[in-house]
Every structure is written in structure tokens, then in C-alpha cells.
Design a protein around this motif. Structure first.
Motif, PDB file in Angstrom:
ATOM      1  N   UNK A  63      64.003 -17.987  74.407  1.00 44.19           N
ATOM      2  CA  UNK A  63      64.746 -16.724  74.391  1.00 44.19           C
ATOM      3  C   UNK A  63      66.253 -16.881  74.170  1.00 44.19           C
ATOM      4  N   UNK A  64      66.818 -18.048  74.522  1.00 43.95           N
ATOM      5  CA  UNK A  64      68.270 -18.229  74.348  1.00 43.95           C
ATOM      6  C   UNK A  64      68.534 -19.483  73.512  1.00 43.95           C
ATOM      7  N   UNK A  65      68.171 -19.476  72.247  1.00 41.64           N
ATOM      8  CA  UNK A  65      68.362 -20.686  71.436  1.00 41.64           C
ATOM      9  C   UNK A  65      69.825 -20.907  71.080  1.00 41.64           C
ATOM     10  N   UNK A  66      70.190 -22.177  70.915  1.00 40.16           N
ATOM     11  CA  UNK A  66      71.523 -22.496  70.404  1.00 40.16           C
ATOM     12  C   UNK A  66      71.524 -22.231  68.892  1.00 40.16           C
ATOM     13  N   UNK A  67      72.732 -22.251  68.314  1.00 42.08           N
ATOM     14  CA  UNK A  67      72.805 -22.055  66.873  1.00 42.08           C
ATOM     15  C   UNK A  67      72.001 -23.141  66.148  1.00 42.08           C
ATOM     16  N   UNK A  68      72.108 -24.378  66.652  1.00 42.87           N
ATOM     17  CA  UNK A  68      71.372 -25.487  66.041  1.00 42.87           C
ATOM     18  C   UNK A  68      69.866 -25.282  66.129  1.00 42.87           C
ATOM     19  N   UNK A  69      69.420 -24.795  67.293  1.00 42.73           N
ATOM     20  CA  UNK A  69      67.978 -24.566  67.459  1.00 42.73           C
ATOM     21  C   UNK A  69      67.485 -23.467  66.520  1.00 42.73           C
ATOM     22  N   UNK A  70      68.304 -22.453  66.295  1.00 35.71           N
ATOM     23  CA  UNK A  70      67.918 -21.378  65.357  1.00 35.71           C
ATOM     24  C   UNK A  70      67.783 -21.947  63.944  1.00 35.71           C
ATOM     25  N   UNK A  71      68.786 -22.721  63.549  1.00 37.76           N
ATOM     26  CA  UNK A  71      68.758 -23.286  62.184  1.00 37.76           C
ATOM     27  C   UNK A  71      67.561 -24.213  62.018  1.00 37.76           C
ATOM     28  N   UNK A  72      67.255 -25.007  63.050  1.00 40.00           N
ATOM     29  CA  UNK A  72      66.130 -25.943  62.936  1.00 40.00           C
ATOM     30  C   UNK A  72      64.811 -25.176  62.859  1.00 40.00           C
ATOM     31  N   UNK A  73      64.673 -24.154  63.704  1.00 38.32           N
ATOM     32  CA  UNK A  73      63.424 -23.380  63.710  1.00 38.32           C
ATOM     33  C   UNK A  73      63.169 -22.739  62.346  1.00 38.32           C
ATOM     34  N   UNK A  74      64.254 -22.293  61.707  1.00 41.34           N
ATOM     35  CA  UNK A  74      64.107 -21.577  60.434  1.00 41.34           C
ATOM     36  C   UNK A  74      64.091 -22.508  59.228  1.00 41.34           C
ATOM     37  N   UNK A  75      63.883 -23.830  59.471  1.00 41.95           N
ATOM     38  CA  UNK A  75      63.904 -24.773  58.348  1.00 41.95           C
ATOM     39  C   UNK A  75      62.808 -24.474  57.325  1.00 41.95           C
ATOM     40  N   UNK A  76      61.730 -23.846  57.763  1.00 44.66           N
ATOM     41  CA  UNK A  76      60.644 -23.530  56.843  1.00 44.66           C
ATOM     42  C   UNK A  76      60.733 -22.142  56.257  1.00 44.66           C
ATOM     43  N   UNK A  77      61.875 -21.492  56.389  1.00 45.57           N
ATOM     44  CA  UNK A  77      62.095 -20.184  55.762  1.00 45.57           C
ATOM     45  C   UNK A  77      63.262 -20.325  54.808  1.00 45.57           C
ATOM     46  N   UNK A  78      62.953 -20.225  53.540  1.00 52.00           N
ATOM     47  CA  UNK A  78      63.977 -20.507  52.535  1.00 52.00           C
ATOM     48  C   UNK A  78      64.535 -19.207  51.970  1.00 52.00           C
ATOM     49  N   UNK A  79      65.874 -19.112  51.963  1.00 60.02           N
ATOM     50  CA  UNK A  79      66.571 -17.936  51.443  1.00 60.02           C
ATOM     51  C   UNK A  79      67.213 -18.322  50.124  1.00 60.02           C
TER      52      UNK A  79
END
Lengths: 152, 289
Positions: free
Chosen positions: A118-134
Motif C-alpha cells: 500500500x505504501x510503495x517507494x518510488x523505486x518499488x513503483x518503477x520496479x513493479x511497472x517494469x512489465x508495462x511499457x509506455x
């Protein structure tokens, strides 16, 4: 052909599919829920992320027959009538999109992240979204949107 | 369009029966992250898909009576990550498996699928080889156990006989002060195929290495067990001279391809560099544990 039944966005649905039919094809072509996108078709880009029994899944990595009996949520199932889900609201507030193609998958991945962390760091957000490409390289505002949703 | 059938048996015997009866026209479906992509690309055209995810033994994580772990072949990286103790005992095996793909791919993909897909660059396999993991397979003629390094025989090929299904990996019990690590070289930070992968498993007694196994990926037609590199580390204090010798053994073991990801010369050199870096991480972890 095989018969599959599942709950999609709270509604019971069923259909006749070939065993080779991907879950994303069933969702888009038979249920006509076209908010879930197909980008790469090879489980890399993340445009097709939906939730299956509460976990985010790339719906091109799963056959429709494998989802038989499961509970599926697509981007169409997030909002409550005219009230957007807090994650959708946060993407709008932070302009977390340009062309919007990756957005359904981004939002569904991000919702799963906050459920698990529920409270991810910025790094954790970026890592989690590694499989979503914009393709528009809009990651910065996407990350800001997830941070805002985490505070909501 | 060819007909295609799908079965999801709940017992291994049924799965083996269906798989063997199809005589090569069937493909096993675990996480689907390779198979479905290969089907979409027209690379494989199975007449039958045998989904093994409903077989309990293939999705189980258990402690063996000897104190090791048995991991079902279809266990996903995300499920293994959530296990309370596995990642503490085998951090290198876990980090190899969870370098594969993205969050959602890790939620589906399994080490068993990674092994049977037969890629020389499979990220989860060097860790299992360095761990000394044993693969259990079952076919029409019963069960047999084989060291993981003897399963791949070339790109996309395995030593599994027709009708045989990979059931599980058994990892041995760990002596005190043992640990492992996996590093891979890729030009990006995530979501790429290894140019070189290196796994090292060590047991330490103070500053002295008392047991070692070393495995390399992406530098030969199969993942390699590099026994000469391990020999160069055992009964040393992992000093520079020993590390140089082990690195040279890694480079000597390489038989890589030239491709867009890396040249033969580059892969050969990087194998030695990664050996040193991976050994340092494994040793640090082993001394702490």
C-alpha cells in the motif's frame, strides 16, 4: 470448442471458445470489453493486464479455458458508475498518459501493486511497472499518479 | 486451421497418459509464458495442450525428510518468493527465477517451464545447477531422477524421453554458512535475455571456502556446470589468485555464439568477470548465514 464460464466485472458470463483462444481475445472479441488492449501479443508490453482471482495477469499469457471458473476484473470494472477508481482519478490528475494505449494495463498493474504494497517507494513503483511499457515515455507522470493514489 | 484440444488433469498419471498418448503432438502448459507466445508466432502447432497446473504435486513446495526442498515443476516465481524460508536458504536460485520477465510473467512462469523450454540463456537454470538440484521426471515407464545439468541437450532440446513430464526439483539440505548468488549481464536493467549468466553456490568455514559449485548460462548450447571453476575455489580463502584461476576456468568453458547481444570474445571475458562478482556476493551471504 470448449465452454467457459467466469465472472467478469461481477457479472457471470460464458462462451464457446477454441482451446487456443487467449483470455484477452475472449474479453475483447466475445465480451466486447475493448478497454483491455493488445500491444505486443508476447507478454512483454503489459497493455493487456487484467486481474484474475485478485492478481494481475497479462491476459495474453493465459488461455480463456484456463480462466474457466475464475473471477476476472478488467479496466471497465474499476469505476463505480460515474465515480472513477482512485487510481484512475490519480492518472487523470497527474496526466499519467499521452496516447493512452498502455493506460488500462498500467492502471490494472498499479491497482494490484497498492493492494500488495500500500505504501510503495518510488523505486518499488518503477520496479513493479517494469512489465508495462509506455511508448510515449510518460513514466514520470505515471509514477506520480501511483504515488498520489497511494496517499488517497 | 488445425484442431486443438485442451486437457487439465488433476493427477500426474492422467497427465502423463494424455501427453504420451499424443505421441509428440502435445505440449505441456505450465505458466504459458513460452508456449503461448510460440503458438501465437506459429513456431509450434500442438494438437493437444496438457495443462499441468491442476496437478497438486507440481504446484507444491515441500521440505524433504533430509531437510532440503522439493519444488513442483509448475511453481511460479511469485509463489516461491512468498515462501517463508526458501529465499533465505537459496537466495541465488530465487533471484535467477525472478529476473525472468516482469511482475505478471513472474506470477505465471516456473523454473520447470524454463528448464523444459531449453534456452541456453534460461535465467533460473544456472542457480539450480549450482545448487546441485535433481530433476524428477515421470513418463509411461515410471519415474527417474536426473541432475538438472543433464536435462538440456541443446537450444530448445532436452533429454526427457517421449511422454515424460518434469515433476519437481529436489534441492539438497544446506550445511551452515552456505549460500548462493546469480548475476546476469544484460545491456538494460530489466526484461532482457542474458548475455552471460553466472550462479555460484558456496559453503564457508570462516574465510575458507569448503564447497563450491559454479554454473554458467548463455555461453554454450546448454547451461554449463563448470567443475574446474569450483575446484579453483575450494579450500582457498577466495583470494585474488584463486578467483583469477576460477575466472579463467569459466572463460575456458565457454563455447558461445556471436549475436546482436554479444560477441564470442565479449561473452568469454564477461563469464570470468561475473564469476568473481557472483562469488563475492555468495561468500558474503554465506558468512552471514
Amino acid at each position: 470448442m470448449a465452454t467457459v464460464s467466469m465472472t467478469v466485472n461481477g457479472k457471470s458470463v460464458s462462451g464457446e471458445v477454441e482451446p487456443r483462444t487467449l483470455l484477452v481475445q475472449f474479453i475483447r472479441e466475445q465480451l466486447h470489453l475493448t478497454g483491455t488492449h493488445v500491444g505486443c501479443d508476447t507478454s512483454q508490453c503489459g497493455a493487456c493486464v487484467v486481474h484474475v482471482n485478485g492478481d494481475s495477469v497479462k491476459s495474453c499469457t493465459m488461455l480463456a479455458v484456463q480462466a474457466d471458473g475464475s473471477d476476472v476484473t478488467t479496466i471497465e470494472g474499476l469505476a463505480n458508475g460515474d465515480t472513477l477508481h482512485p487510481m484512475q482519478e490519480a492518472f487523470r490528475d497527474n496526466h499519467g498518459l499521452q496516447c493512452g494505449f498502455c493506460t488500462p494495463g498500467m492502471v490494472m498493474s498499479a491497482v494490484d501493486l497498492l493492494k500488495k504494497n500500500p505504501k510503495p517507494s518510488e523505486g518499488e513503483i518503477r520496479e513493479w511497472l517494469e512489465g508495462n511499457i509506455c511508448r510515449c515515455t510518460g513514466y514520470h507522470n505515471i509514477v506520480k499518479a501511483v504515488q498520489q493514489a497511494a496517499q488517497a | 486451421m488445425t484442431d486443438i484440444q485442451y486437457v487439465a488433469p488433476s493427477t500426474l498419471d492422467e497427465a502423463v497418459g494424455a501427453y504420451a498418448a499424443a505421441k509428440g503432438a502435445a505440449r505441456i502448459l505450465a505458466g504459458g509464458t513460452d508456449l503461448l507466445v510460440q503458438m501465437r508466432a506459429g513456431m509450434v502447432k500442438p494438437g493437444l495442450i496438457v495443462d499441468i497446473k491442476k496437478v497438486a504435486e507440481l504446484s507444491a513446495i515441500e521440505k524433504t525428510p533430509e531437510g532440503g526442498f522439493r519444488i513442483g515443476a509448475a511453481v511460479s516465481g511469485a509463489v516461491l518468493e512468498e515462501h517463508p524460508t526458501f529465499g533465505k536458504v537459496w537466495p541465488g536460485v530465487l533471484e535467477g527465477l525472478n529476473l525472468i520477465g516482469s511482475t505478471q510473467v513472474q506470477g505465471r512462469a516456473s523454473a520447470g517451464g524454463n528448464l523444459c523450454n531449453g534456452s541456453p540463456a534460461a535465467d533460473s537454470i544456472p542457480g539450480l545447477v549450482a545448487a546441485g538440484a535433481i530433476a524428477t521426471v515421470q513418463g509411461p515407464n515410471g519415474r527417474r531422477n536426473i541432475p538438472v545439468e543433464q536435462v538440456p541437450t541443446g537450444p530448445g532440446k532436452t533429454s526427457l524421453a517421449p511422454g515424460e513430464i518434469l515433476v519437481s526439483f529436489t534441492l539438497p539440505p544446506r550445511p551452515a554458512h552456505s549460500s548462493d548468488a546469480y548475476l546476469r549481464m544484460i545491456p538494460r536493467t530489466e526484461m532482457d535475455i542474458a548475455v552471460v549468466g553466472c550462479a555460484v553456490s558456496l559453503t564457508m568455514d570462516g574465510d575458507t571456502c569448503t564447497a563450491a559449485r559454479v554454473s554458467l548460462g548463455a555461453v554454450a548450447p546448454t547451461v554449463l556446470l563448470v567443475e574446474d571453476a569450483a575446484k579453483a575455489l575450494v579450500l582457498t580463502k577466495l583470494d585474488d589468485a584463486s578467483l583469477d584461476k576460477a575466472a579463467a576456468a569459466c572463460s575456458a568453458a565457454c563455447n558461445p555464439i556471436d549475436d546482436k547481444r554479444g560477441t564470442i570474445a565479449y561473452r568469454t571475458k564477461v563469464a570470468g568477470v561475473l564469476l568473481k562478482r557472483t562469488t563475492a556476493i555468495a561468500a558474503e551471504r554465506a558468512k552471514g548465514g
